[in-house]
Scaffold this motif. Structure first.
Motif, mmCIF file in Angstrom:
data_model
loop_
_atom_site.group_PDB
_atom_site.id
_atom_site.type_symbol
_atom_site.label_atom_id
_atom_site.label_comp_id
_atom_site.label_asym_id
_atom_site.label_seq_id
_atom_site.Cartn_x
_atom_site.Cartn_y
_atom_site.Cartn_z
ATOM 1 N N VAL A 218 3.223 -10.947 -6.010
ATOM 2 C CA VAL A 218 1.951 -10.567 -5.410
ATOM 3 C C VAL A 218 1.552 -11.472 -4.255
ATOM 4 C CG1 VAL A 218 1.155 -9.584 -7.598
ATOM 5 C CG2 VAL A 218 0.529 -11.934 -7.001
ATOM 6 N N SER A 219 2.176 -12.642 -4.133
ATOM 7 C CA SER A 219 1.790 -13.614 -3.109
ATOM 8 C C SER A 219 1.977 -13.041 -1.703
ATOM 9 C CB SER A 219 2.635 -14.885 -3.257
ATOM 10 O OG SER A 219 2.367 -15.798 -2.212
ATOM 11 N N GLY A 220 0.976 -13.245 -0.854
ATOM 12 C CA GLY A 220 1.065 -12.783 0.520
ATOM 13 C C GLY A 220 0.818 -11.306 0.684
ATOM 14 N N THR A 221 0.031 -10.698 -0.206
ATOM 15 C CA THR A 221 -0.232 -9.254 -0.125
ATOM 16 C C THR A 221 -1.716 -8.930 -0.012
ATOM 17 O OG1 THR A 221 -0.414 -8.915 -2.531
ATOM 18 C CG2 THR A 221 1.811 -8.801 -1.552
ATOM 19 N N PHE B 291 -0.553 -3.196 -7.332
ATOM 20 C CA PHE B 291 -0.893 -4.418 -8.071
ATOM 21 C C PHE B 291 -2.157 -4.240 -8.910
ATOM 22 C CE2 PHE B 291 1.094 -6.042 -4.027
ATOM 23 C CZ PHE B 291 2.334 -6.288 -4.589
ATOM 24 N N SER B 292 -2.585 -2.995 -9.086
ATOM 25 C CA SER B 292 -3.797 -2.725 -9.868
ATOM 26 C C SER B 292 -3.675 -3.295 -11.282
ATOM 27 C CB SER B 292 -4.041 -1.216 -9.949
ATOM 28 O OG SER B 292 -4.309 -0.675 -8.673
ATOM 29 N N TYR C 278 -6.813 -11.021 -6.055
ATOM 30 C CA TYR C 278 -5.907 -11.115 -7.201
ATOM 31 C C TYR C 278 -5.344 -9.750 -7.567
ATOM 32 C CZ TYR C 278 -7.643 -15.836 -7.781
ATOM 33 O OH TYR C 278 -7.943 -17.157 -7.564
ATOM 34 N N GLY C 279 -4.193 -9.768 -8.241
ATOM 35 C CA GLY C 279 -3.576 -8.538 -8.705
ATOM 36 C C GLY C 279 -3.109 -8.657 -10.139
ATOM 37 N N ARG C 280 -3.026 -7.496 -10.799
ATOM 38 C CA ARG C 280 -2.580 -7.407 -12.193
ATOM 39 C C ARG C 280 -3.430 -8.287 -13.121
ATOM 40 N NH1 ARG C 280 3.302 -8.442 -10.306
ATOM 41 N NH2 ARG C 280 3.886 -6.450 -9.376
ATOM 42 N N VAL C 281 -4.729 -8.267 -12.917
ATOM 43 C CA VAL C 281 -5.615 -9.110 -13.705
ATOM 44 C C VAL C 281 -6.138 -8.365 -14.919
ATOM 45 C CG1 VAL C 281 -6.346 -10.637 -11.836
ATOM 46 C CG2 VAL C 281 -7.513 -8.461 -12.157
ATOM 47 N N GLY D 95 -1.542 -15.078 -10.373
ATOM 48 C CA GLY D 95 -1.999 -13.733 -10.052
ATOM 49 C C GLY D 95 -2.656 -13.605 -8.700
ATOM 50 N N CYS D 96 -2.685 -14.692 -7.902
ATOM 51 C CA CYS D 96 -3.380 -14.670 -6.618
ATOM 52 C C CYS D 96 -2.509 -14.024 -5.541
ATOM 53 C CB CYS D 96 -3.769 -16.088 -6.207
ATOM 54 S SG CYS D 96 -4.894 -16.123 -4.781
ATOM 55 N N ARG D 97 -3.081 -13.085 -4.827
ATOM 56 C CA ARG D 97 -2.394 -12.423 -3.722
ATOM 57 C C ARG D 97 -2.572 -13.188 -2.415
ATOM 58 N NH1 ARG D 97 -4.599 -6.476 -3.600
ATOM 59 N NH2 ARG D 97 -3.043 -6.344 -1.929
ATOM 60 N N GLY D 98 -3.614 -14.006 -2.337
ATOM 61 C CA GLY D 98 -3.838 -14.798 -1.138
ATOM 62 C C GLY D 98 -5.296 -14.832 -0.739
ATOM 63 N N ASN D 99 -5.582 -15.697 0.219
ATOM 64 C CA ASN D 99 -6.914 -15.790 0.798
ATOM 65 C C ASN D 99 -6.998 -14.813 1.961
ATOM 66 O OD1 ASN D 99 -9.263 -16.516 2.230
ATOM 67 N ND2 ASN D 99 -9.067 -18.660 1.655
ATOM 68 N N SER D 100 -7.999 -13.946 1.942
ATOM 69 C CA SER D 100 -8.096 -12.910 2.969
ATOM 70 C C SER D 100 -8.363 -13.472 4.364
ATOM 71 C CB SER D 100 -9.187 -11.902 2.604
ATOM 72 O OG SER D 100 -10.477 -12.484 2.704
ATOM 73 N N ALA D 101 -8.734 -14.751 4.459
ATOM 74 C CA ALA D 101 -8.972 -15.349 5.774
ATOM 75 C C ALA D 101 -7.702 -15.415 6.611
ATOM 76 C CB ALA D 101 -9.557 -16.753 5.613
ATOM 77 N N TRP D 102 -6.530 -15.437 5.953
ATOM 78 C CA TRP D 102 -5.261 -15.656 6.664
ATOM 79 C C TRP D 102 -4.455 -14.374 6.779
ATOM 80 C CZ3 TRP D 102 -7.289 -19.767 8.002
ATOM 81 C CH2 TRP D 102 -7.719 -20.764 7.129
ATOM 82 N N GLU D 103 -3.625 -14.321 7.815
ATOM 83 C CA GLU D 103 -2.603 -13.281 7.869
ATOM 84 C C GLU D 103 -1.627 -13.503 6.711
ATOM 85 O OE1 GLU D 103 -2.537 -10.719 9.970
ATOM 86 O OE2 GLU D 103 -4.286 -11.393 11.129
#
Length: 314
Positions: A15-18, A179-180, A192-195, A216-224
């Motif tokens: 899920v990382s980077g999504t 990732f729901s 986050y995904g798959r929580v 479970g973290c997909r990333g911070n939305s601040a970044w590409e």
């Protein structure tokens, strides 16, 4: 028939980077049913939805609709609506809220300034102010966009609300249906995904304390997306939990190879190599996708701490 989330989980897709990309989130309460493109296919006036979409382009602001968990009567009358704006860039993280009777007032917002992190434009236009309550949790539940969001997101939102968790909302779209159930947490903007409910409660406890849960973290939305993957990799290496400890200061390269430079609030810096990983076998990126796809993976291949000289030069 298998859903996209089952296939993704069976393939152990990372899920990382999504996470969706948004420096600032603008979230408007709109009860009732939502269509696949909720801003223009809900009980929000379609012309207002189109105007908000157009105004947000290129500003770093992502506009979405939210509603309280539970049953959603087919009605369009709502005397008052909550509106939230949340800026997610470390060093200037904030959430402000307002109550409006006319959602058309959102057109008075300077979205370019809001995308740059200026909360004054929100407060001035909407008589808003800082959100003083618990962290906000937005669970994607739009079944018209993807059935996994309804099958998995709605029960999660209802369970969280029934358990007494405060600040829980349903939201129209966070991307990454496979990732729901997916979740956005403000103020810090981690997705986050798959929580499940216990995981969300730990995530919210962490956010309340200024911590980021990496699992479970997909990333911070601040970044590409390369920056999202790079930040999570450095967090894992360091065991760093402080939500605003790291920021992306530079990204060099283009698909399929990036070099991402991250800075810690204590002055240390890292260079992280991110590449498009092997996508795996064709599978549905969404339950509604007409053809099979092979979603690109953000794969971290190297994490290097920079020397003082190299850090100063970067």
């Amino acid at each position: 028939m298998s859903t996209c989330s089952i296939v993704s989980r069976d393939l152990d897709e990372p899920v990382s980077g999504t996470a969706p990309v948004a420096r600032t989130w603008l979230l408007l309460e709109q009860p009732g049913p939502w269509g696949a493109k909720a801003l223009t296919s809900s009980h929000l006036e379609p012309s207002l939805g189109r105007a908000l979409e157009a105004a947000a382009k290129g500003t770093g602001v992502r506009v979405a609709l939210i509603r309280r968990p539970g049953r959603h009567a087919d009605r369009d009358a709502l005397a008052e609506r909550r509106v939230y704006a949340g800026h997610t860039v470390p060093g200037n993280v904030w959430v402000h809220g307002a109550t409006v009777t006319d959602p058309g007032r959102l057109l008075d917002l300077d979205l370019a300034a809001l995308g740059r992190g200026d909360h004054r434009v929100f407060d001035t236009a909407l008589d808003g102010g800082p959100h003083r309550g618990d962290p906000l949790a937005f669970v994607c539940t739009n079944g018209k966009r993807d059935r996994c969001c309804a099958l998995l997101g709605r029960p999660l939102a209802a369970e969280l609300a029934a358990s007494g968790a405060r600040g829980v909302w349903e939201v129209t779209h966070l991307g990454g249906h496979r990732f729901s159930p997916t979740l956005l947490v403000l103020p810090h903007g981690y997705v986050y995904g798959r929580v499940d409910a216990p995981a969300v409660k730990e995530i919210l406890n962490g956010a309340r304390e200024g911590r980021t849960v990496v699992e479970g973290c997909r990333g911070n939305s601040a970044w590409e997306r390369p920056g999202q993957a790079a930040e999570l990799a450095v967090r894992s290496v360091l065991g760093e939990e402080a939500a605003q400890a790291l920021r992306v200061v530079r990204t060099d390269g283009a698909a399929p190879h990036w070099e991402v430079t991250l800075a810690h609030c204590d002055g240390r810096r890292w260079q992280v190599t991110v590449v498009h990983g092997t996508p795996g076998p064709p599978r549905p990126e969404s339950c509604g996708a007409p053809v099979l796809g092979a979603p690109a993976r953000m794969e971290v291949t190297a994490v290097r701490e920079l020397s003082v000289a190299a850090a100063l030069a970067s």
